[in-house]
Scaffold this active site. Structure first.
Site, PDB file in Angstrom:
ATOM      1  N   GLU A 257      15.571  44.669  38.376  1.00  9.04           N
ATOM      2  CA  GLU A 257      16.773  44.768  39.210  1.00  9.04           C
ATOM      3  C   GLU A 257      16.495  44.773  40.707  1.00  9.04           C
ATOM      4  O   GLU A 257      17.204  45.417  41.476  1.00  9.04           O
ATOM      5  CB  GLU A 257      17.585  46.005  38.836  1.00  9.04           C
ATOM      6  CG  GLU A 257      18.239  45.889  37.464  1.00  9.04           C
ATOM      7  CD  GLU A 257      19.304  46.930  37.237  1.00  9.04           C
ATOM      8  OE1 GLU A 257      19.183  48.020  37.812  1.00  9.04           O
ATOM      9  OE2 GLU A 257      20.249  46.667  36.486  1.00  9.04           O
TER      10      GLU A 257
ATOM     11  N   GLU B  91      20.049  43.919  29.480  1.00  5.25           N
ATOM     12  CA  GLU B  91      20.612  45.263  29.282  1.00  5.25           C
ATOM     13  C   GLU B  91      22.125  45.157  29.185  1.00  5.25           C
ATOM     14  O   GLU B  91      22.722  44.283  29.830  1.00  5.25           O
ATOM     15  CB  GLU B  91      20.305  46.178  30.479  1.00  5.25           C
ATOM     16  CG  GLU B  91      18.864  46.599  30.614  1.00  5.25           C
ATOM     17  CD  GLU B  91      18.640  47.491  31.841  1.00  5.25           C
ATOM     18  OE1 GLU B  91      19.544  48.269  32.203  1.00  5.25           O
ATOM     19  OE2 GLU B  91      17.555  47.379  32.434  1.00  5.25           O
TER      20      GLU B  91
HETATM   21  C1  GAL Z   1      20.014  49.558  34.689  1.00  6.40           C
HETATM   22  C2  GAL Z   1      18.537  49.875  34.838  1.00  6.40           C
HETATM   23  C3  GAL Z   1      18.056  50.806  33.743  1.00  6.40           C
HETATM   24  C4  GAL Z   1      19.012  51.931  33.537  1.00  6.40           C
HETATM   25  C5  GAL Z   1      20.337  51.346  33.198  1.00  6.40           C
HETATM   26  C6  GAL Z   1      21.371  52.394  32.847  1.00  6.40           C
HETATM   27  O1  GAL Z   1      20.557  49.175  35.887  1.00  6.40           O
HETATM   28  O2  GAL Z   1      17.792  48.710  34.818  1.00  6.40           O
HETATM   29  O3  GAL Z   1      16.789  51.298  34.052  1.00  6.40           O
HETATM   30  O4  GAL Z   1      19.087  52.693  34.680  1.00  6.40           O
HETATM   31  O5  GAL Z   1      20.806  50.617  34.311  1.00  6.40           O
HETATM   32  O6  GAL Z   1      22.515  51.760  32.388  1.00  6.40           O
END
Ligand code: GAL
Length: 842
Positions: free
Chosen positions: A425, A497
């Site tokens: 990110e 994710e």
């Molecule tokens: C993302 C990040 C993860 C975690 C996740 C929570 O932005 O890459 O490490 O923090 O959000 O939803």
């Protein structure tokens, strides 16, 4: 040669001395500091379950290990290897600094041949900096996970000849077509062992650290390549160094290492796949007649993995990547867990949750974990350490170094399909990411690169656009379309994710909330499956984890897992588990205790199952048979099914109502039972009027029927039973009724522990259940643990923390062999219960 064969690996995990305050006195031969004896894997501090902060593990600690060098090692090469230490390690041997490592997530090793003392004890000291102020990845800004500290992966010596194998890069390749058994199988996730021709390429680096100019070894040394199926030798090749090499070899071998290429052809190999993870044993040895100078062994599978614009293809057929993100942390001990626990996570992902992929967010993880992924057919997307922040030039140089180490250390693992070469990110940095992509491709030409971003249409230097898609908020589409996100439609696109912070969920949250969490996972997965050009979707995340103050629920836990911290399933876990077809799954979202719901309204109840059909009974009277055709999640295999009938034919058979009366009444009652009367849609309202005017049911009768069939206050307990059928056979059943008794159920990872290279750990997952086997979701307590016998101790508190009816504990071997009995007591509650497990420690 008169030399005995090498002993290769000598574990160095026991009898370390530790202090939380590093001092140069540790380097003194006669160090008099008061030190604690510890074993590796080690954490610099044990942490509470929650409510602690990152300052506790940030320190400059010291480790000291005294060992004797054996006389057999004398004319050999000895290396010292650390599999992982968080985060900056300065390593001293006999008072001299032999190296410094600046990554807490990859392995490092040093040639210590010239530092060893054969007359006296050898004093090995590690100055370990676990402060988050370090100018190395992932540090520099906020991070949503705790970074812990400690020599948390194994330490060992390796003894080889001075002419040794520095590295082997294996390049398994399928030659020509793969024969599928049937065309139909191509479309499914099923894969029957099929035969193919294969080639195994070897790129071997040989080094010579001998100080003499003796080259007589050229005459007698051969490099042998062997490949086995189990113990059966399939193919073998011997290369004589003399015949194959020229003078340049000798020069190179003395410097960076001399590189040799070779390959073995194989007929009829079994293709490695997610449902057929066939591995072959490979041995590369450097032999001088009967003397083994060095050898390396691997397990390798043959597969064809490709990312195309239309998705991911494994062995020629499209496979939709369905996965979860995994951190490498555990309650109490942070990162410090031995191989058995690392392996357990892979088993949970593949066998219990049925996913086909894991992302090792946000750093390379233990080799034992990856090995288990190879063995189970769990695909791996691994990435360099980091979280959003990119630092200065030194920091970036370390990030590039981390790419090098990640690829070199993990490229022989079959399950890895993707290298993450961007800081998770982070914003675009073309200069940095051009370097990281180039390096990964140079070091491994067989795999694609990716880089996880939260940015749409960002600079795309990788092979796969990987994006964290947090679009879904419970009311809208599950995912964004590929064309809205990627900057290049001609390359592959994958969701790395989803969910996570969009809906933190605790195991003891109310039913609506836990169901909402599960349905969000279902919705995203469903919409991902609908979008055929998205290669995969990897959910955030496998289990809850301790985190920094800026994230989580204030108690230093991010409740983002589909499992709790002890790896017990929340409701959302059943969305994943239902997709797999091996173990029968049947989970009903509701306890049917109406008082749990606002205004006593049931709300929606869902069935999570992988059965072909589920028959629902109320007080043993059949109500309805559900199949996945009833699911609104049409694209997700075995998606959740809404329970929309609590009455069945009862009005016809029990109340002599006509079919029409019954249908109309059911419509109203099934609605009112779930959502009450305050906001009835017009359709239901009209149905009610119809009941009174056309079907002549008066208000008193309706009230009576409602009490009898839906309300049921003060009446006999209602019992709902759900029977799950597969191929016409009853395979699983769930009963929901008023709970009046509780008991403990234990799931023990292993009762036979091996205290060998280091300590072993068993996990007991504990679930408190009622007499019908339903989890007591609001049972929160600490259950005392007692141990009888020898050889085991508890990690963390001497009680099992039960939250939301589930929890766990970890038991660690102490070095003493024997038998031990571990008892978990539930001293109160409706029913006292205690369960005992016997362990043997060898
Ligand atoms: C993302 C990040 C993860 C975690 C996740 C929570 O932005 O890459 O490490 O923090 O959000 O939803």
């Amino acid at each position: 040669m008169g030399l005995e064969n090498i002993t290769k690996k000598i574990p160095l995990n026991n009898d370390w001395q530790f202090t939380k305050n590093y001092s140069d006195e540790l380097l003194d031969r006669d160090c008099n500091l008061e030190l604690e004896t510890v074993r590796i894997p080690h954490t610099v501090v044990e942490t509470p379950f929650n409510y602690f902060d990152e300052s506790v593990y940030q320190m400059l600690s010291g480790y000291r290990k005294v060992f004797r060098a054996k006389k057999e090692w004398k004319d050999r090469r000895v290396s010292l290897n650390f599999a992982g230490a968080g985060h900056r390690a300065s390593v001293y041997l006999n008072g001299k600094l032999i190296g410094e490592n600046n990554c807490g997530y990859t392995a490092f090793s040093y040639d210590i041949t010239d530092y060893l003392d054969y007359e006296k004890d050898n004093i090995l000291v590690v100055k370990l900096d676990s402060r988050e102020s370090l100018n190395i990845p992932p540090f520099g800004y906020v991070i949503d996970y705790m970074t812990y500290g400690g020599i948390y992966r194994e330490v060992y010596l390796e003894v080889t000849d001075k002419l040794y194998i520095e590295d082997v890069y294996l390049k398994p390749e399928i030659v020509g077509d793969i024969e599928f058994l049937t065309e139909a199988l191509k479309q499914q996730e099923k894969f029957k062992a099929s035969k193919a021709k294969a080639r195994l390429g070897f790129e071997t680096v040989i080094k010579n650290t001998s100080k003499t100019n003796d080259v007589s070894f050229l005459h007698s040394t051969i490099l042998r390549y062997e490949i086995f199926d189990g113990e059966m030798l399939l193919n073998k090749k011997d290369m004589s160094l003399l015949e194959t090499l020229d003078g340049a070899f000798l020069m190179d071998a003395k410097k960076e290492g001399a590189s040799l290429k070779e390959s073995l052809e194989l007929d009829n190999i079994n293709v490695w796949d997610v449902t057929n993870p066939k591995l072959y044993k490979v041995r590369v040895s450097l032999l001088d007649k009967d003397y083994v100078r060095d050898f390396k062994e691997y397990k390798i599978g043959f597969k064809k993995a490709e990312f195309r614009d239309t998705g991911f293809y494994l062995n020629g057929r499209k496979l939709r990547i369905r996965g979860l993100n995994r951190h490498q942390s555990y309650p109490y001990v942070g990162y410090a867990m031995p191989d058995s626990m690392q392996r357990l996570d892979a088993k949970i992902l593949r066998k219990e949750l049925g996913v086909n992929t894991v992302r090792t967010s946000h750093y390379p993880q233990s080799k034992a974990f990856i090995e288990q992924c190879d063995e189970l057919g769990l695909l791996v997307f691994t990435e360099i350490p980091g979280w959003q922040h990119i630092g200065d030039e030194d920091w970036k140089a370390q990030a590039v170094e981390n790419v090098r180490n990640m690829v070199l250390q993990y490229r022989n693992y079959t399950s890895i399909i993707l290298w993450g070469v961007r800081i998770n990110e982070s914003v675009d940095d073309d200069e940095l990411y051009t370097k990281t992509n180039k390096l990964a491709r140079e070091l491994d030409s067989t795999r694609a690169t990716a880089g996880v971003r939260y940015l749409k249409k960002s600079s795309f230097l990788e092979d796969v656009y990987t994006y964290n898609d947090f679009l879904h908020d419970g009311t809208n589409d599950g995912v964004d379309a590929k064309k809205k996100v990627t900057s290049d439609m001609s390359k592959a696109y994958m969701i790395s994710e989803f969910n996570g912070h969009m809906f933190p969920t605790k195991s003891y949250d109310c039913e609506e909330h836990r169901l909402g969490h599960a349905l969000r996972h279902a919705k995203v997965l469903n919409d991902f499956y609908k979008n055929e050009d998205i290669a995969g979707a990897i959910g955030w995340c496998m289990f809850d984890y301790n985190t920094h103050k800026d994230f989580g629920s204030g108690d230093r836990i991010c409740y983002h897992g589909v499992l709790d911290m002890f790896r017990n399933p929340k409701m959302a876990a059943y969305v994943y588990a239902s997709v797999q077809g091996v173990n029968p799954v049947l989970e009903i979202s509701s306890s049917f205790d109406i008082g749990e719901h606002p205004a006593g309204m049931r709300g929606n109840t869902y069935i999570f199952t992988n059965c072909d059909s589920v028959k629902m009974y109320k007080n043993d009277i059949f109500i309805k048979e559900y199949t996945h055709k009833d699911s609104e999640y049409k694209n997700l295999k075995n998606g959740p099914i809404l329970v929309d009938d609590y009455i069945g034919d009862a009005f016809i058979t029990g109340e002599n109502l006509s079919k029409k009366q019954s249908d109309s009444l059911k419509k109203c009652f099934n609605y009112v039972a779930r959502f009450g009367m305050n906001h009835m849609p017009k359709e239901i309202y009209l149905e009610g009027i119809k009941l009174i005017t056309i079907y002549h049911l008066n208000y008193a009768k309706l009230y009576e029927l409602y009490q009898k069939y839906v309300g049921n206050w003060g009446g006999e307990s209602t019992k709902f039973r759900f029977d799950g059928y597969k191929n016409g056979e009853l395979v699983i059943s769930r009963t929901k009724s008023t709970a009046t008794k509780l008991h403990l159920e234990l799931d023990v990872s292993s009762t036979e522990l091996v205290d060998d290279e280091t300590y072993d750990v068993a996990e007991i997952r504990v679930i408190v259940k009622d007499e019908n086997g339903n989890q007591a979701v609001f049972f929160n307590d600490n259950l005392p643990i007692t141990i009888k016998g020898e050889g085991l101790e508890i990690i963390g508190p001497e009680s099992v923390k039960i939250l939301g009816g589930m929890g766990g504990t970890y038991l660690k071997t102490t070095g003493i062999k024997g038998k031990a009995e571990v008892t978990i007591n539930m001293p109160h509650g409706w029913d006292k219960d205690s369960k005992t497990v016997e362990f043997s420690i060898s």
